[in-house]
Motif scaffolding. Structure first.
Motif, PDB file in Angstrom:
ATOM      1  N   GLU A   1       0.830  -1.204   0.000  1.00  0.00           N
ATOM      2  CA  GLU A   1       0.000   0.000   0.000  1.00  0.00           C
ATOM      3  C   GLU A   1       0.865   1.256   0.000  1.00  0.00           C
ATOM      4  OE1 GLU A   1      -1.539   1.249   4.210  1.00  0.00           O
ATOM      5  OE2 GLU A   1      -1.852  -0.930   4.027  1.00  0.00           O
ATOM      6  N   TYR A   2       0.241   2.329  -0.484  1.00  0.00           N
ATOM      7  CA  TYR A   2       0.920   3.633  -0.504  1.00  0.00           C
ATOM      8  C   TYR A   2      -0.143   4.716  -0.457  1.00  0.00           C
ATOM      9  CZ  TYR A   2       3.589   7.666  -2.095  1.00  0.00           C
ATOM     10  OH  TYR A   2       4.169   8.901  -2.187  1.00  0.00           O
ATOM     11  N   THR A   3       0.046   5.692   0.435  1.00  0.00           N
ATOM     12  CA  THR A   3      -0.876   6.817   0.552  1.00  0.00           C
ATOM     13  C   THR A   3      -0.067   8.093   0.723  1.00  0.00           C
ATOM     14  OG1 THR A   3      -2.514   5.422   1.661  1.00  0.00           O
ATOM     15  CG2 THR A   3      -2.830   7.803   1.823  1.00  0.00           C
ATOM     16  N   SER A   4      -0.502   9.150   0.032  1.00  0.00           N
ATOM     17  CA  SER A   4       0.206  10.424   0.170  1.00  0.00           C
ATOM     18  C   SER A   4      -0.692  11.582  -0.245  1.00  0.00           C
ATOM     19  CB  SER A   4       1.466  10.429  -0.708  1.00  0.00           C
ATOM     20  OG  SER A   4       2.136  11.682  -0.624  1.00  0.00           O
ATOM     21  N   LEU A   5      -0.543  12.698   0.493  1.00  0.00           N
ATOM     22  CA  LEU A   5      -1.057  13.961  -0.017  1.00  0.00           C
ATOM     23  C   LEU A   5      -0.168  14.386  -1.174  1.00  0.00           C
ATOM     24  CD1 LEU A   5      -1.757  15.800   3.346  1.00  0.00           C
ATOM     25  CD2 LEU A   5      -3.501  15.034   1.716  1.00  0.00           C
ATOM     26  N   VAL A   6      -0.697  15.223  -2.073  1.00  0.00           N
ATOM     27  CA  VAL A   6       0.066  15.672  -3.242  1.00  0.00           C
ATOM     28  C   VAL A   6      -0.140  17.173  -3.407  1.00  0.00           C
ATOM     29  CG1 VAL A   6       0.439  15.393  -5.721  1.00  0.00           C
ATOM     30  CG2 VAL A   6      -0.319  13.434  -4.351  1.00  0.00           C
ATOM     31  N   ASN A   7       0.952  17.892  -3.543  1.00  0.00           N
ATOM     32  CA  ASN A   7       0.867  19.338  -3.795  1.00  0.00           C
ATOM     33  C   ASN A   7       0.519  19.563  -5.266  1.00  0.00           C
ATOM     34  OD1 ASN A   7       1.308  22.083  -4.235  1.00  0.00           O
ATOM     35  ND2 ASN A   7       2.999  22.193  -2.771  1.00  0.00           N
ATOM     36  N   PRO A   8      -0.671  20.106  -5.568  1.00  0.00           N
ATOM     37  CA  PRO A   8      -1.093  20.235  -6.967  1.00  0.00           C
ATOM     38  C   PRO A   8      -0.506  21.444  -7.670  1.00  0.00           C
ATOM     39  CG  PRO A   8      -2.822  21.063  -5.551  1.00  0.00           C
ATOM     40  CD  PRO A   8      -1.726  20.568  -4.640  1.00  0.00           C
ATOM     41  N   GLY A   9       0.132  22.340  -6.920  1.00  0.00           N
ATOM     42  CA  GLY A   9       0.690  23.550  -7.537  1.00  0.00           C
ATOM     43  C   GLY A   9      -0.364  24.580  -7.880  1.00  0.00           C
TER      44      GLY A   9
ATOM     45  N   TYR B   1     -15.349  24.626  -2.690  1.00  0.00           N
ATOM     46  CA  TYR B   1     -16.290  23.499  -2.618  1.00  0.00           C
ATOM     47  C   TYR B   1     -15.569  22.169  -2.499  1.00  0.00           C
ATOM     48  CZ  TYR B   1     -15.625  22.097  -7.547  1.00  0.00           C
ATOM     49  OH  TYR B   1     -15.110  21.641  -8.732  1.00  0.00           O
ATOM     50  N   ILE B   2     -14.360  22.061  -3.056  1.00  0.00           N
ATOM     51  CA  ILE B   2     -13.565  20.836  -2.915  1.00  0.00           C
ATOM     52  C   ILE B   2     -13.020  20.731  -1.492  1.00  0.00           C
ATOM     53  CG2 ILE B   2     -11.469  19.649  -3.673  1.00  0.00           C
ATOM     54  CD1 ILE B   2     -13.697  19.441  -5.681  1.00  0.00           C
ATOM     55  N   GLU B   3     -12.582  21.842  -0.955  1.00  0.00           N
ATOM     56  CA  GLU B   3     -12.096  21.853   0.428  1.00  0.00           C
ATOM     57  C   GLU B   3     -13.203  21.434   1.388  1.00  0.00           C
ATOM     58  OE1 GLU B   3     -10.621  25.122   3.731  1.00  0.00           O
ATOM     59  OE2 GLU B   3     -10.102  25.463   1.619  1.00  0.00           O
TER      60      GLU B   3
ATOM     61  N   LYS C   1      -3.208  24.733   3.082  1.00  0.00           N
ATOM     62  CA  LYS C   1      -2.180  24.694   4.132  1.00  0.00           C
ATOM     63  C   LYS C   1      -1.650  23.277   4.312  1.00  0.00           C
ATOM     64  CE  LYS C   1      -1.358  26.181   8.901  1.00  0.00           C
ATOM     65  NZ  LYS C   1      -1.959  26.792  10.120  1.00  0.00           N
ATOM     66  N   MET C   2      -2.538  22.284   4.223  1.00  0.00           N
ATOM     67  CA  MET C   2      -2.128  20.885   4.388  1.00  0.00           C
ATOM     68  C   MET C   2      -1.171  20.432   3.294  1.00  0.00           C
ATOM     69  SD  MET C   2      -5.869  19.277   5.284  1.00  0.00           S
ATOM     70  CE  MET C   2      -5.333  17.590   5.067  1.00  0.00           C
ATOM     71  N   LEU C   3      -1.213  21.106   2.140  1.00  0.00           N
ATOM     72  CA  LEU C   3      -0.452  20.628   0.981  1.00  0.00           C
ATOM     73  C   LEU C   3       0.853  21.378   0.735  1.00  0.00           C
ATOM     74  CD1 LEU C   3      -3.440  20.117  -1.496  1.00  0.00           C
ATOM     75  CD2 LEU C   3      -2.407  18.457   0.050  1.00  0.00           C
ATOM     76  N   VAL C   4       1.123  22.374   1.567  1.00  0.00           N
ATOM     77  CA  VAL C   4       2.323  23.183   1.346  1.00  0.00           C
ATOM     78  C   VAL C   4       3.582  22.330   1.327  1.00  0.00           C
ATOM     79  CG1 VAL C   4       3.796  24.976   2.341  1.00  0.00           C
ATOM     80  CG2 VAL C   4       1.325  25.309   2.265  1.00  0.00           C
ATOM     81  N   ASP C   5       3.684  21.419   2.292  1.00  0.00           N
ATOM     82  CA  ASP C   5       4.893  20.588   2.395  1.00  0.00           C
ATOM     83  C   ASP C   5       4.721  19.209   1.764  1.00  0.00           C
ATOM     84  OD1 ASP C   5       6.278  22.579   3.819  1.00  0.00           O
ATOM     85  OD2 ASP C   5       5.287  21.981   5.691  1.00  0.00           O
TER      86      ASP C   5
END
Length: 475
Positions: free
Chosen positions: A39-47, A53-55, A63-67
């Motif tokens: 398995e693999y899970t990760s947040l991804v910074n979309p740039g 509405y997505i949030e 803020k969660m995706l900055v790093d």
């Protein structure tokens, strides 16, 4: 298939479409022989910023995706963990095409066999009211925690997938879906393969319909089945949304391409389907008229807004009008200068028409020239006469006809080839009356001007009492 590996995947993104949509979270759970082995899970910074509405839906914020890593930083991991796996997702084409687009943005290839759990569910658990992941899990008592997050949705899909294995222990349904090499692999999630196979490969109009049978999109095609297949394979956001909303596809055979164009136009005006781009507003047409100038010469002119005592013909683009006037000049040996094709010149020097009548040089009498103009006007009147345009039918044993009443679209019908169409009563019983429109005018004007050979049955001016008097081929 017990040794086959299935990469069950879920992603969260910046929006609901495919084009330009970026991944914000990804989860991959690899299942083999009914067990999760990797398995693999990760947040991804979309740039890019996440829409509100997505949030609200996912609880993933900027803020969660900055790093978080960018997709370019995890691409090799996704390639590695899914290698030699079958790509599985709930509504698989959405996840697959977005991930594939992310790889393509890095100039990398991503190709995997696909399997859709929506389509598996419809086959193995038929008759449910809804096949969305949340409703499906509720219907068959599958735990679904942390909805609209990649791991929560992916975990629920794995449990669902295991249930499918229990229902199909010999993987017969799995194999059937995996071995599909037709448009069925691109089918909308709510559309049945059997319905696609029944579609005809002939000419007509087709309707994408929602769950209530309301038309969402209306189109026309020479080959309905082939054209609908191409819709399935398009990847624009608009087409993706259409596919998600489509529950059935209906069609109407016309045999004739011209009739398909007319029916498409009429049906769009009747239903105003959500996914049809609005028919462009047809602007005020260009009018072909004529007048006697100071020299007594009958002169053609094109205008758009002026009121004139006579109107010989209408055009919806200036290019159409110019093309027709050039034809009149050549066919009836007229002078471009007196047909509105040249201005501010003493003698004609048209780039295309070299055989000028000589009127501009005084080489023929005004009376003779005006007679030529009169013959051209007689020719124009042929477009305004009542007539039937005879076209191909839906089968080899019939023909279709399009009824023009005083040059305007008034209806269509189908009649057996054995019928001679020798009097109005013979087609009147088959006539399906139609309302004319600017769009129908434009379609027919273009057809009559550009078609090399037209099978046309002319009617006398008194349509209701007239007898059909001649059948001709007009070039």
């Amino acid at each position: 298939m017990k040794e086959v590996k299935f990469a069950i995947i879920d992603i969260e993104t910046t929006g609901g479409g495919i084009k330009g949509n970026k991944i914000t979270e990804i989860c991959v759970l690899v299942v083999q022989n009914g067990e999760v082995i990797n398995e693999y899970t990760s947040l991804v910074n979309p740039g890019t910023e996440i829409p509100l509405y997505i949030e609200t839906l996912t609880n993933i914020n900027d803020k969660m995706l900055v790093d978080a890593p960018k997709f370019s930083e995890i691409a090799s991991k996704i390639q590695e963990i899914t290698r030699d796996c079958i790509f599985v997702a709930h509504n698989v084409n959405f996840d697959y095409n977005i991930i594939k687009a992310e790889f393509e943005s890095l100039n990398l290839s991503f190709q995997r066999k696909r399997l859709c759990t929506v389509r598996l569910a419809k086959k193995l658990i038929p008759g449910l009211f809804s096949y969305s992941l949340g409703n499906l899990c509720t219907s068959i008592n599958i735990p679904h925690d942390n909805k609209h997050r990649a791991y929560g949705d992916c975990e629920a899909t794995v449990t669902l997938f295991k249930r499918f294995i229990d229902l199909d222990p010999d993987y017969e349904v799995f194999k059937d879906f995996l071995n599909q090499k037709t448009a069925a692999s691109y089918l909308p999630p709510n559309f049945r393969k059997s319905d696609f196979e029944k579609l005809p490969s002939t000419t007509g109009v087709y309707f994408f319909k929602d769950k209530d049978g309301i038309p969402l999109y209306i189109g026309k095609a020479k080959n309905i089945k082939s054209r609908i297949k191409s819709h399935f394979q398009e990847k624009s956001n608009r087409k993706y949304s259409l596919m998600q909303a489509t529950y059935s596809i209906d069609y109407e055979l016309t045999g004739s391409e011209l009739l398909a164009l007319l029916r498409e136009s009429s049906l769009i005006l009747k239903y105003f389907p959500k996914f049809n781009k609005a028919q462009k507003k047809v602007s005020r047409p260009y009018t072909l008229t004529s007048y006697h100038n100071q020299k007594g010469i009958e002169q053609f002119v094109i205008h758009k807004n002026k009121v004139s005592p006579v109107s010989w013909m209408k055009f919806y683009t200036r290019e159409e009008a110019i093309k027709f006037l050039e034809f009149l000049c050549q066919e009836f040996r007229l002078c471009p200068k007196y047909c509105g094709l040249q201005a501010g010149v003493a003698e004609c020097s048209h780039y295309k028409i070299n055989d000028c009548s000589g009127m501009c040089r005084g080489e023929i009498e005004v009376t003779e020239y005006n007679q030529r103009v009169s013959r051209a006007i007689d020719y124009i009147h042929e477009y305004e006469n009542s007539c039937l345009l005879v076209e191909k039918g839906r089968t080899k044993t019939e023909k279709s006809f399009i009824y023009l009443k005083k040059g305007r679209y008034a209806g269509y019908g189908f009649i057996e080839n054995s019928e001679e169409l020798s009097e109005p009563s013979q087609f009147d019983n088959y006539l399906i009356p139609q309302e004319n429109s600017n769009y129908a005018d434009r379609i027919l004007n273009s057809y009559l001007k550009n078609k090399k050979y037209i099978k046309k049955i002319a009617l006398e001016p008194q349509e209701e009492a007239a007898e059909l008097q001649k059948e001709e081929w007009f070039g």
